[in-house]
Write a protein that holds these residues in place. Structure first.
Motif, PDB file in Angstrom:
ATOM      1  N   LYS A 204       0.825  -1.214   0.000  1.00 26.40           N
ATOM      2  CA  LYS A 204       0.000   0.000   0.000  1.00 26.40           C
ATOM      3  C   LYS A 204       0.858   1.262   0.000  1.00 26.40           C
ATOM      4  O   LYS A 204       0.448   2.301  -0.509  1.00 26.40           O
ATOM      5  N   GLN A 205       2.052   1.173   0.571  1.00 26.80           N
ATOM      6  CA  GLN A 205       2.940   2.334   0.586  1.00 26.80           C
ATOM      7  C   GLN A 205       3.458   2.669  -0.808  1.00 26.80           C
ATOM      8  O   GLN A 205       3.898   3.789  -1.063  1.00 26.80           O
ATOM      9  N   LYS A 206       3.432   1.698  -1.696  1.00 25.84           N
ATOM     10  CA  LYS A 206       3.828   1.915  -3.096  1.00 25.84           C
ATOM     11  C   LYS A 206       2.669   1.467  -3.988  1.00 25.84           C
ATOM     12  O   LYS A 206       2.835   0.669  -4.905  1.00 25.84           O
ATOM     13  N   ARG A 207       1.494   2.002  -3.699  1.00 27.81           N
ATOM     14  CA  ARG A 207       0.270   1.527  -4.344  1.00 27.81           C
ATOM     15  C   ARG A 207       0.302   1.688  -5.864  1.00 27.81           C
ATOM     16  O   ARG A 207      -0.154   0.819  -6.605  1.00 27.81           O
ATOM     17  N   GLY A 208       0.838   2.815  -6.338  1.00 27.93           N
ATOM     18  CA  GLY A 208       0.888   3.040  -7.781  1.00 27.93           C
ATOM     19  C   GLY A 208       1.724   1.989  -8.484  1.00 27.93           C
ATOM     20  O   GLY A 208       1.327   1.449  -9.526  1.00 27.93           O
ATOM     21  N   GLN A 209       2.880   1.702  -7.918  1.00 26.98           N
ATOM     22  CA  GLN A 209       3.747   0.673  -8.491  1.00 26.98           C
ATOM     23  C   GLN A 209       3.057  -0.692  -8.451  1.00 26.98           C
ATOM     24  O   GLN A 209       3.096  -1.452  -9.425  1.00 26.98           O
ATOM     25  N   LEU A 211      -0.186  -1.348  -8.350  1.00 26.23           N
ATOM     26  CA  LEU A 211      -1.312  -1.427  -9.281  1.00 26.23           C
ATOM     27  C   LEU A 211      -0.849  -1.536 -10.729  1.00 26.23           C
ATOM     28  O   LEU A 211      -1.462  -2.247 -11.530  1.00 26.23           O
ATOM     29  N   SER A 212       0.230  -0.845 -11.074  1.00 27.64           N
ATOM     30  CA  SER A 212       0.691  -0.919 -12.462  1.00 27.64           C
ATOM     31  C   SER A 212       1.248  -2.307 -12.773  1.00 27.64           C
ATOM     32  O   SER A 212       1.056  -2.834 -13.873  1.00 27.64           O
ATOM     33  N   PHE A 213       1.922  -2.917 -11.801  1.00 26.69           N
ATOM     34  CA  PHE A 213       2.391  -4.293 -11.996  1.00 26.69           C
ATOM     35  C   PHE A 213       1.197  -5.229 -12.171  1.00 26.69           C
ATOM     36  O   PHE A 213       1.126  -6.013 -13.123  1.00 26.69           O
ATOM     37  N   GLY A 214       0.236  -5.126 -11.252  1.00 23.68           N
ATOM     38  CA  GLY A 214      -0.930  -6.002 -11.316  1.00 23.68           C
ATOM     39  C   GLY A 214      -1.767  -5.776 -12.557  1.00 23.68           C
ATOM     40  O   GLY A 214      -2.336  -6.723 -13.114  1.00 23.68           O
ATOM     41  N   ALA A 215      -1.847  -4.519 -13.011  1.00 24.06           N
ATOM     42  CA  ALA A 215      -2.644  -4.222 -14.204  1.00 24.06           C
ATOM     43  C   ALA A 215      -2.044  -4.888 -15.441  1.00 24.06           C
ATOM     44  O   ALA A 215      -2.771  -5.438 -16.279  1.00 24.06           O
ATOM     45  N   VAL A 216      -0.724  -4.853 -15.559  1.00 23.78           N
ATOM     46  CA  VAL A 216      -0.077  -5.513 -16.698  1.00 23.78           C
ATOM     47  C   VAL A 216      -0.305  -7.019 -16.631  1.00 23.78           C
ATOM     48  O   VAL A 216      -0.636  -7.660 -17.639  1.00 23.78           O
ATOM     49  N   VAL A 217      -0.140  -7.586 -15.438  1.00 17.83           N
ATOM     50  CA  VAL A 217      -0.380  -9.024 -15.278  1.00 17.83           C
ATOM     51  C   VAL A 217      -1.822  -9.359 -15.647  1.00 17.83           C
ATOM     52  O   VAL A 217      -2.095 -10.320 -16.376  1.00 17.83           O
ATOM     53  N   MET A 218      -2.761  -8.524 -15.160  1.00 13.72           N
ATOM     54  CA  MET A 218      -4.176  -8.765 -15.424  1.00 13.72           C
ATOM     55  C   MET A 218      -4.486  -8.674 -16.914  1.00 13.72           C
ATOM     56  O   MET A 218      -5.179  -9.530 -17.483  1.00 13.72           O
ATOM     57  N   LEU A 219      -3.970  -7.633 -17.559  1.00 20.14           N
ATOM     58  CA  LEU A 219      -4.232  -7.441 -18.987  1.00 20.14           C
ATOM     59  C   LEU A 219      -3.679  -8.594 -19.817  1.00 20.14           C
ATOM     60  O   LEU A 219      -4.352  -9.111 -20.716  1.00 20.14           O
ATOM     61  N   LEU A 220      -2.457  -8.998 -19.521  1.00 22.89           N
ATOM     62  CA  LEU A 220      -1.841 -10.063 -20.310  1.00 22.89           C
ATOM     63  C   LEU A 220      -2.449 -11.425 -20.003  1.00 22.89           C
ATOM     64  O   LEU A 220      -2.432 -12.322 -20.851  1.00 22.89           O
ATOM     65  N   THR A 221      -3.006 -11.576 -18.801  1.00 18.12           N
ATOM     66  CA  THR A 221      -3.697 -12.822 -18.475  1.00 18.12           C
ATOM     67  C   THR A 221      -4.986 -12.959 -19.280  1.00 18.12           C
ATOM     68  O   THR A 221      -5.498 -14.064 -19.459  1.00 18.12           O
ATOM     69  N   MET A 222      -5.502 -11.842 -19.783  1.00 20.00           N
ATOM     70  CA  MET A 222      -6.727 -11.874 -20.583  1.00 20.00           C
ATOM     71  C   MET A 222      -6.455 -12.144 -22.060  1.00 20.00           C
ATOM     72  O   MET A 222      -7.385 -12.301 -22.839  1.00 20.00           O
ATOM     73  N   VAL A 223      -5.193 -12.186 -22.449  1.00 17.88           N
ATOM     74  CA  VAL A 223      -4.847 -12.361 -23.865  1.00 17.88           C
ATOM     75  C   VAL A 223      -4.536 -13.833 -24.130  1.00 17.88           C
ATOM     76  O   VAL A 223      -3.572 -14.371 -23.568  1.00 17.88           O
ATOM     77  N   PRO A 224      -5.343 -14.497 -24.959  1.00 19.00           N
ATOM     78  CA  PRO A 224      -5.072 -15.911 -25.248  1.00 19.00           C
ATOM     79  C   PRO A 224      -3.649 -16.120 -25.774  1.00 19.00           C
ATOM     80  O   PRO A 224      -3.082 -15.254 -26.425  1.00 19.00           O
ATOM     81  N   ILE A 225      -3.094 -17.247 -25.497  1.00 22.12           N
ATOM     82  CA  ILE A 225      -1.736 -17.672 -25.834  1.00 22.12           C
ATOM     83  C   ILE A 225      -0.722 -16.993 -24.916  1.00 22.12           C
ATOM     84  O   ILE A 225       0.019 -17.662 -24.192  1.00 22.12           O
ATOM     85  N   ILE A 226      -0.712 -15.651 -24.911  1.00 13.96           N
ATOM     86  CA  ILE A 226       0.227 -14.934 -24.038  1.00 13.96           C
ATOM     87  C   ILE A 226      -0.024 -15.289 -22.581  1.00 13.96           C
ATOM     88  O   ILE A 226       0.909 -15.439 -21.787  1.00 13.96           O
ATOM     89  N   ASN A 227      -1.316 -15.439 -22.216  1.00 17.23           N
ATOM     90  CA  ASN A 227      -1.638 -15.696 -20.809  1.00 17.23           C
ATOM     91  C   ASN A 227      -1.060 -17.018 -20.298  1.00 17.23           C
ATOM     92  O   ASN A 227      -0.912 -17.208 -19.092  1.00 17.23           O
ATOM     93  N   LEU A 228      -0.717 -17.907 -21.199  1.00 15.10           N
ATOM     94  CA  LEU A 228      -0.168 -19.190 -20.779  1.00 15.10           C
ATOM     95  C   LEU A 228       1.209 -19.044 -20.133  1.00 15.10           C
ATOM     96  O   LEU A 228       1.639 -19.907 -19.368  1.00 15.10           O
ATOM     97  N   PHE A 229       1.885 -17.943 -20.434  1.00 17.55           N
ATOM     98  CA  PHE A 229       3.253 -17.752 -19.950  1.00 17.55           C
ATOM     99  C   PHE A 229       3.351 -16.731 -18.812  1.00 17.55           C
ATOM    100  O   PHE A 229       4.438 -16.465 -18.313  1.00 17.55           O
ATOM    101  N   VAL A 230       2.216 -16.169 -18.420  1.00 17.23           N
ATOM    102  CA  VAL A 230       2.242 -15.044 -17.482  1.00 17.23           C
ATOM    103  C   VAL A 230       2.713 -15.450 -16.088  1.00 17.23           C
ATOM    104  O   VAL A 230       3.489 -14.728 -15.457  1.00 17.23           O
ATOM    105  N   MET A 231       2.260 -16.594 -15.589  1.00 14.36           N
ATOM    106  CA  MET A 231       2.528 -16.942 -14.191  1.00 14.36           C
ATOM    107  C   MET A 231       4.018 -16.926 -13.828  1.00 14.36           C
ATOM    108  O   MET A 231       4.423 -16.188 -12.915  1.00 14.36           O
ATOM    109  N   PRO A 232       4.868 -17.697 -14.494  1.00 15.52           N
ATOM    110  CA  PRO A 232       6.279 -17.691 -14.079  1.00 15.52           C
ATOM    111  C   PRO A 232       6.960 -16.350 -14.314  1.00 15.52           C
ATOM    112  O   PRO A 232       7.844 -15.953 -13.539  1.00 15.52           O
TER     113      PRO A 232
END
Length: 253
Positions: A204-209, A211-232
């Motif tokens: 929470k002390q670095k909320r912007g950082q 959220l931006s990390f999580g937003a990229v992860v979230m967006l790419l998790t929604m993209v077929p094929i690319i989302n298969l590689f997101v976790m690691p």
């Protein structure tokens, strides 16, 4: 001799994800990436095949709840609801994959942290994986307990006419972006046995950082094929973030 990571405190949250992309496929790291990758491919691949088959019908049914005087909004709301559905599926099945892969993700984070800090990874990592399994699963349960009440509240909000089809999908995305950060950054935190509330407060002390990390992860998790590689990749990026911003703060653990 392992080379020490060059700390870059100015890297954005999104930047750490792409740093994770570089780290995940380096020699030595790839063997720790394999099992989380296979788990992600099987679960997310199956989930998105189902979603793409039924998505249109689900959204049309949802829009049928709009009052007649707001029917003109359906052209705007269709893509918003599609995003909300993608976010829901992405987070739900990513959570299942992370539950299954949690011990291996923790091992990946442990190895990568040692590599980034110039230390030698523990020789008993796989033995520790089995020993720590109850604690690791307990931590995943803690994250789920944190997530569920807030998620249920937002889902209820989605059934309120007008608000549920406009504001709620945006809040849903932001909340799940936050949860994606918690999910992945928690692996190195948990390896050091940092309590969940302290981890959450540190983010929470670095909320912007965060959220931006999580937003990229979230967006790419929604993209077929690319989302298969997101976790690691996300585990690696989150571990680099831990090393740069949080490790020194929690040296007592």
């Amino acid at each position: 001799m392992p080379q020490q990571h060059n700390t870059n405190s100015t890297t954005s949250g999104a930047g750490y994800f792409f740093q994770g992309l570089q780290l995940a496929f380096q020699p030595g790291t790839r063997r720790f990436v394999l099992i989380p990758l296979v788990i992600n491919v099987v679960l997310l691949g199956s989930a998105f095949a189902t979603l793409l088959t039924h998505l249109s019908g689900w959204i049309d049914n949802w829009l049928s709840y709009l009052p007649s005087w707001l029917e003109w909004l359906s052209y705007i709301l269709w893509p918003l609801l599609a995003i909300a559905a993608l976010v829901s599926f992405s987070y739900f099945f990513s959570t299942i994959a992370n539950w299954i892969a949690a011990p291996f993700n923790g091992l990946l984070a442990e190895y990568l942290e040692a590599k980034l800090t110039g230390q030698t990874p523990p020789d008993d990592s796989f033995k520790a994986l089995i020993t720590d399994l109850p604690r690791t699963m307990g931590r995943e349960w803690t994250k789920l307990k944190y997530y569920l009440p807030k998620a249920i509240g937002l889902l209820i909000l989605m059934w309120i006419p007008a608000i549920g089809q406009t504001v709620a999908p945006i809040l849903w995305f932001l909340f799940n972006a936050w949860m994606m950060t918690i999910q992945y950054v928690d692996y190195p935190f948990d390896n050091h046995k940092v309590p969940f509330p302290e981890m959450r407060d540190a983010l929470k002390q670095k909320r912007g950082q965060a959220l931006s990390f999580g937003a990229v992860v979230m967006l790419l998790t929604m993209v077929p094929i690319i989302n298969l590689f997101v976790m690691p990749i996300a585990v690696c990026g989150a571990t680099a973030m831990w090393v740069d911003h949080y490790r020194s703060q929690f040296k007592r653990y």
